[in-house]
Each structure stands twice: as C-alpha cells, then as structure tokens.
Design a protein around this motif. Structure first.
Motif: not given
Length: 326
Positions: A292, A295-301, A303-304, A323, A326
């Motif tokens: 969980e 998910k937050k850390r990699i969302a910036k780089w 995408p789903p 994971l 996504k």
C-alpha cells in the motif's frame, strides 16, 4: 614479475604501501577449466575468450612512447579486505568506475584487472568447494574474464583501457625498469596533486594503492555532482556482446516494463546494540516497503496498467500481490 619501485608518495603521513605483484601468467587451458565452474554470466560468454588478451583498439597494439598509465591492482578492491573474497557485482562496479574516473581525470590509460570474481552470495550456480580449497582457488573458480562481462573496446572509447594480462602491460613493466621516470607508488594523494605535481604526472606508471575498505572509498565526494565524471549506468551500458544479446532477448520476452528493487528480509532483523538492547536499524522500513505504501510512492512515475517487475528478498509468498490491482 613485480612492478619496480621508483617513486613513492604517501599522503597524510601513512605507511609505505606494499607493491602489488603482477598476476602470474596462465595458460589458455586453465581458462577453459576455470570457466566450467563459473556463474551464469560466465557461462553465457566466457567460452570465446582466452586468458591472453588481444585488444582491437589503438591501445592494444603495444605501448607508445607518449602514453602514461594508471594501475590500481590485479583484483578489484585489492589490496584490502576483499583480496581473498569478492563482493557483489554492483559493489565492484562502483569500485571499478571510481578507478576509471581517476584515469579519465589524469588523462591516463587504465590497467584493468583481467578477471572479476562473482560473489557466491549472488551466484547460486557457483562451485561447491571442499574444505581443502584455498581462498585463492575459490577466488579463481568463481571469477570471470573481464572481457566476458564488459566490452573493453567500448569502454576504451571513453576511458582508454588495457588488461593486466596483455602483452602491452608486460611491455610497460619492462620499459619502466629502464626509464628514468619509472613508477610512482602512491597512497592517500589527491587526484589534483597526481595531475599537477611533476613528481607523479611525469611518471610512466602510477601505481595507486586505494583504500583497504574498497576502491570506491576513493570517490567519497560523489555526492558533489560536479565531481562525477562517469555515471552509475556507465558499466552496465557496456556489456560484452553475449550478455547484451541475452539481455535484449529477456527484454523482448518481458516487453515494456518498469522495475523496482525492494530490500526487506535481512534489513528487517533486530540486532542488539552495545547495551544489549534489541533494535531495528531501519525502524520505518517495514512500513515503507509494504504494497500500500509502495503504491503511493511509485504513483508519480509509474501509471496504472504498466507491467511492474519487483526484485526483492521478501520471503512471504504473495506479499506484493496487492499491487496487481493497478
């Protein structure tokens, strides 16, 4: 045949460094016997190389009168605590890159070790050793020719390189014995002084004894971006042809993907401090490496919908499964 002592410089009042001898001459037959016990990287590419190097670049055609050379040792991180063992490939690449950076800064040809040892910690296909095997024999059995790992000619387009089992290297040793400028044995001296002080800059060969902890300790100022001459990706981007071909095949199978390294297992263990109290050296690591939070850390780089490859020593099956939504 050892490197002849001529000029000695030791920074910081340290002791005189010992002179690392040249590795003994080995036969082609020995190379093929050793190659049979090497790691998967070696099995991919060692068979086409002999122990006697013959470079195709301009520095492989013999020593030239105006050339100057830099030598750090016959093994990566040796002399030092790693002489009888070998660290991980990434660790050794950092050390090798540090030495190459110095050669680039000084405008010298780097004398690269002809072999690199692959740590058995990361090498599940390494040899099984008997109790009678010496450290030297274990190192040799777990080592690969440098040419089986890297494209030496491609490296030489950025930093001129010869291997320490080449004819050119032996010519240099012979020349240094007859030359007035000879060899400068140095330890603890800055790159700037090596470049500006004629005592060192005029020497045919600088024999640099690096930190006994690891060669990369000589590049402790890498946090200063202006001091970085070779990027961290330099050596991984100059693989030997067979390794490059194998990597390309793997990329074709995987397709377009992103990758992250999540280190958990060993770092999550509690250890006793000097007062005997059990503590975790990384108290937030367990939280920060859970799905969980990732998910937050990699969302910036990332995408789903992307394919994500996770390299981890986490032992719990399905730990990263959340994971996948996504």
């Amino acid at each position: 045949m050892a490197i002849p002592p001529r000029i000695v410089g030791v920074g910081g009042g340290g002791r005189k460094p010992r002179v690392p001898p040249l590795p003994p001459a080995r036969t082609v037959l020995t190379a093929f016997v050793a190659a049979a016990a090497l790691a998967i990287l070696c099995l991919l590419s060692s068979s086409s190389f002999s122990r006697t190097s013959s470079l195709r670049g301009p520095w492989g055609s013999g020593a030239k009168s105006g050339d100057r050379y830099l030598y750090w040792g016959g093994r990566v991180d040796c002399p030092g605590k790693h002489c009888g063992s070998c660290a991980g490939l990434g660790h050794q690449e950092s050390s090798l890159r540090c030495a190459l950076e110095e050669a680039l800064f000084l405008g010298r040809i780097f004398v690269m070790p002809s072999r690199m040892c692959l740590s058995s910690v990361h090498n599940k296909k390494g040899s099984l050793h008997s109790s009678n095997t010496t450290l030297g024999q274990r190192w040799e059995e777990n080592s690969c020719s440098m040419e089986s790992l890297y494209d030496i000619d491609l490296i030489s387009k950025t930093v001129p390189v010869i291997l320490d089992n080449s004819k050119t290297w032996h010519e240099i040793i012979s020349r240094s014995m007859r030359s007035d400028v000879g060899v400068a044995h140095v330890q603890g001296i800055s790159r700037d002084e090596l470049k500006e002080n004629p005592l060192y800059s005029n020497a045919l060969l600088i024999n640099h004894t690096a930190s006994p902890l690891a060669w990369f300790m000589e590049c402790k100022d890498r946090k200063s971006r202006s001091s970085v001459m070779l990027s961290y990706t330099f050596l991984p981007n100059v693989p030997a042809k067979k390794l490059g071909d194998a990597a390309n095949k793997m990329k074709q199978i995987l397709g377009d993907y992103d990758a992250i390294h999540v280190r958990r297992g060993d770092l999550l263990k509690n250890r006793k401090d000097r007062f005997g109290v059990e503590r975790n050296l990384h108290p937030h690591l367990d939280r920060d490496t859970r799905p969980e939070f990732i998910k937050k850390r990699i969302a910036k780089w990332i995408p789903p919908g992307r394919t994500l490859f996770i390299a981890s020593n986490e032992r719990t099956p399905g730990f990263f499964s959340p994971l996948s939504d996504k």
